[in-house]
Design a protein around this motif. Structure first.
Motif, mmCIF file in Angstrom:
data_model
loop_
_atom_site.group_PDB
_atom_site.id
_atom_site.type_symbol
_atom_site.label_atom_id
_atom_site.label_comp_id
_atom_site.label_asym_id
_atom_site.label_seq_id
_atom_site.Cartn_x
_atom_site.Cartn_y
_atom_site.Cartn_z
ATOM 1 N N GLY A 47 0.840 -1.190 0.000
ATOM 2 C CA GLY A 47 0.000 0.000 0.000
ATOM 3 C C GLY A 47 0.872 1.236 0.000
ATOM 4 N N GLN A 48 0.263 2.378 -0.298
ATOM 5 C CA GLN A 48 1.042 3.615 -0.401
ATOM 6 C C GLN A 48 0.189 4.804 0.013
ATOM 7 O OE1 GLN A 48 2.215 4.594 -4.387
ATOM 8 N NE2 GLN A 48 3.671 6.172 -3.745
ATOM 9 N N LEU A 49 0.777 5.683 0.820
ATOM 10 C CA LEU A 49 0.152 6.960 1.134
ATOM 11 C C LEU A 49 0.520 7.978 0.066
ATOM 12 C CD1 LEU A 49 0.535 7.586 4.979
ATOM 13 C CD2 LEU A 49 -1.578 7.245 3.702
ATOM 14 N N VAL A 50 -0.456 8.727 -0.392
ATOM 15 C CA VAL A 50 -0.238 9.784 -1.379
ATOM 16 C C VAL A 50 -0.588 11.111 -0.712
ATOM 17 C CG1 VAL A 50 -0.900 10.704 -3.627
ATOM 18 C CG2 VAL A 50 -0.825 8.222 -3.269
ATOM 19 N N GLU A 51 0.404 11.998 -0.577
ATOM 20 C CA GLU A 51 0.187 13.274 0.097
ATOM 21 C C GLU A 51 0.429 14.474 -0.807
ATOM 22 O OE1 GLU A 51 1.272 13.116 4.486
ATOM 23 O OE2 GLU A 51 2.717 11.697 3.648
ATOM 24 N N GLU A 52 0.962 14.257 -2.000
ATOM 25 C CA GLU A 52 1.184 15.343 -2.946
ATOM 26 C C GLU A 52 -0.159 15.976 -3.307
ATOM 27 O OE1 GLU A 52 2.207 18.126 -5.392
ATOM 28 O OE2 GLU A 52 3.729 16.957 -4.324
ATOM 29 N N PRO A 53 -0.353 17.277 -3.028
ATOM 30 C CA PRO A 53 -1.670 17.903 -3.207
ATOM 31 C C PRO A 53 -2.273 17.722 -4.596
ATOM 32 C CG PRO A 53 -0.233 19.361 -1.973
ATOM 33 C CD PRO A 53 0.623 18.217 -2.421
ATOM 34 N N LEU A 54 -1.470 17.825 -5.651
ATOM 35 C CA LEU A 54 -2.010 17.694 -6.998
ATOM 36 C C LEU A 54 -2.510 16.277 -7.269
ATOM 37 C CD1 LEU A 54 0.509 19.819 -9.116
ATOM 38 C CD2 LEU A 54 -1.823 20.423 -8.394
ATOM 39 N N LEU A 55 -1.783 15.285 -6.763
ATOM 40 C CA LEU A 55 -2.213 13.900 -6.935
ATOM 41 C C LEU A 55 -3.468 13.619 -6.109
ATOM 42 C CD1 LEU A 55 0.956 11.615 -7.026
ATOM 43 C CD2 LEU A 55 -0.818 11.836 -8.758
ATOM 44 N N VAL A 56 -3.511 14.137 -4.890
ATOM 45 C CA VAL A 56 -4.691 13.955 -4.046
ATOM 46 C C VAL A 56 -5.917 14.565 -4.731
ATOM 47 C CG1 VAL A 56 -5.775 14.583 -1.847
ATOM 48 C CG2 VAL A 56 -3.391 13.823 -1.889
ATOM 49 N N GLU A 57 -5.750 15.718 -5.317
ATOM 50 C CA GLU A 57 -6.851 16.368 -6.029
ATOM 51 C C GLU A 57 -7.289 15.527 -7.229
ATOM 52 O OE1 GLU A 57 -9.826 18.924 -6.968
ATOM 53 O OE2 GLU A 57 -8.596 18.901 -5.151
ATOM 54 N N GLN A 58 -6.334 14.918 -7.903
ATOM 55 C CA GLN A 58 -6.669 14.068 -9.052
ATOM 56 C C GLN A 58 -7.487 12.851 -8.597
ATOM 57 O OE1 GLN A 58 -3.242 12.892 -11.327
ATOM 58 N NE2 GLN A 58 -4.455 12.061 -13.007
ATOM 59 N N TYR A 59 -7.084 12.242 -7.492
ATOM 60 C CA TYR A 59 -7.847 11.118 -6.947
ATOM 61 C C TYR A 59 -9.252 11.565 -6.546
ATOM 62 C CZ TYR A 59 -4.132 7.580 -6.637
ATOM 63 O OH TYR A 59 -3.168 6.642 -6.925
ATOM 64 N N SER A 60 -9.349 12.734 -5.924
ATOM 65 C CA SER A 60 -10.637 13.240 -5.476
ATOM 66 C C SER A 60 -11.585 13.466 -6.653
ATOM 67 C CB SER A 60 -10.435 14.543 -4.691
ATOM 68 O OG SER A 60 -11.675 15.072 -4.266
ATOM 69 N N THR A 61 -11.056 14.044 -7.721
ATOM 70 C CA THR A 61 -11.873 14.275 -8.909
ATOM 71 C C THR A 61 -12.317 12.964 -9.540
ATOM 72 O OG1 THR A 61 -10.729 16.361 -9.360
ATOM 73 C CG2 THR A 61 -11.903 15.340 -11.195
ATOM 74 N N ALA A 62 -11.397 12.012 -9.618
ATOM 75 C CA ALA A 62 -11.739 10.703 -10.181
ATOM 76 C C ALA A 62 -12.804 10.004 -9.343
ATOM 77 C CB ALA A 62 -10.483 9.840 -10.281
ATOM 78 N N TYR A 63 -12.704 10.159 -8.019
ATOM 79 C CA TYR A 63 -13.693 9.536 -7.140
ATOM 80 C C TYR A 63 -15.077 10.156 -7.377
ATOM 81 C CZ TYR A 63 -15.617 7.362 -2.946
ATOM 82 O OH TYR A 63 -16.374 6.599 -2.081
ATOM 83 N N ASP A 64 -15.118 11.464 -7.525
ATOM 84 C CA ASP A 64 -16.399 12.134 -7.783
ATOM 85 C C ASP A 64 -17.020 11.650 -9.091
ATOM 86 O OD1 ASP A 64 -16.285 13.581 -5.447
ATOM 87 O OD2 ASP A 64 -15.404 15.359 -6.378
ATOM 88 N N LEU A 65 -16.187 11.461 -10.120
ATOM 89 C CA LEU A 65 -16.694 10.982 -11.400
ATOM 90 C C LEU A 65 -17.228 9.552 -11.286
ATOM 91 C CD1 LEU A 65 -13.940 12.394 -13.801
ATOM 92 C CD2 LEU A 65 -16.310 13.182 -13.588
#
Length: 277
Positions: A234-252
């Motif tokens: 597993g991996q923690l992702v803390e880079e703000p731009l990557l976190v935002e990308q995951y958040s957008t993908a989750y919303d979609l």
């Protein structure tokens, strides 16, 4: 950022690490922000370690030892502070879940750990560790059940669960275990107002999370963090731009899922199918 506070360094290894980091930083005449900038992180991040609110990281501890001239002191303390009852790669995510204000979860083939029954968790553990002793397996199951107590806390996070329809059909542990698990998932969703469950149907087709499970954890006092997981890592992702990308993908993906009401109907239907001889 978290203000320096007096910790009892002898309560646990993480508090001792935080107290020692603060002592070394102040002896070097550095603020949290100044140390953070030299370690290529934020002063807030340093403050979370000093406050004992985040598990220390070995690579960062190595960097801090170099900056503060402390040999391998923080690295050794880090190893003590990182001991956990769960897999090392998942330990940070477990502690962040307990601090989070909301958790957005996606799983492709499994019911999320916080909503698993003991029988379902046992079947998964035996499948993942086929040569483990019964004692080891039961230890994993007990730990997973203890984690679920987070949902009973008055400060429990809002848990938004998105689960692929495939997870409702894989007979983990057999028909009886699956019927029990799906009924439990439906009951938890129906009885706990802070849990929302959606089923992503096969008809949704391709989506960003086909190859991984994901947790998006948000906090009242620090930036959001993503945790992704595969079979044995597993991996923690803390880079703000990557976190935002995951958040957008989750919303979609969430927009393509069944409504919570329709999802509950689908879960109950799948439970009945497993319960029918």
């Amino acid at each position: 950022m978290p203000q320096p506070k007096d910790l009892d360094p002898y309560t646990d290894p993480r508090a001792f690490y935080g107290a020692e980091l603060r002592r070394l930083r102040e002896a070097a005449g550095l603020s949290q922000g100044e140390l953070g900038s030299r370690a290529f992180c934020s002063g807030t991040y340093i403050g979370l370690f000093e406050a004992g609110e985040r598990r220390p990281q070995l690579e960062l501890s190595r960097t801090l030892d170099g900056l503060l001239g402390s040999g391998e002191h923080l690295q050794r303390l880090c190893l003590l502070a990182r001991k956990s009852k769960v897999a090392g790669y998942f330990a940070d995510a477990v502690e962040l879940q307990a601090r989070s204000s909301s958790i957005d979860s996606y799983t492709a083939m499994l019911v999320p750990g916080l909503l698993q029954t003991a029988s379902y968790a046992r079947a998964l553990t035996r499948a993942a560790h086929p040569f483990a002793t019964a004692e080891v397996v039961e230890g994993h199951v007990t730990t997973r059940m203890e984690r679920a107590q987070l949902l009973d806390s008055p400060a429990a996070p809002v848990l938004w669960v998105m689960i692929h329809e495939a997870a409702l059909l894989v007979p983990v542990g057999g028909r009886v275990v699956m019927a029990e698990q799906l009924n439990h998932l439906a009951e938890q969703t129906d009885s706990r107002p802070r849990i929302v469950t959606q089923v992503l149907p096969f008809s949704a087709g391709a989506h960003p999370f086909l190859h991984a499970s994901m947790l998006l954890m948000q906090f009242t006092d620090s930036p959001a963090v993503v945790y992704t997981e595969s079979a044995y890592s597993g991996q923690l992702v803390e880079e703000p731009l990557l976190v935002e990308q995951y958040s957008t993908a989750y919303d979609l993906a969430r927009a393509a899922a069944l409504s919570p009401e329709a999802s509950l109907v689908r879960i109950v239907s799948a439970a009945r199918e497993f319960a029918t001889p």
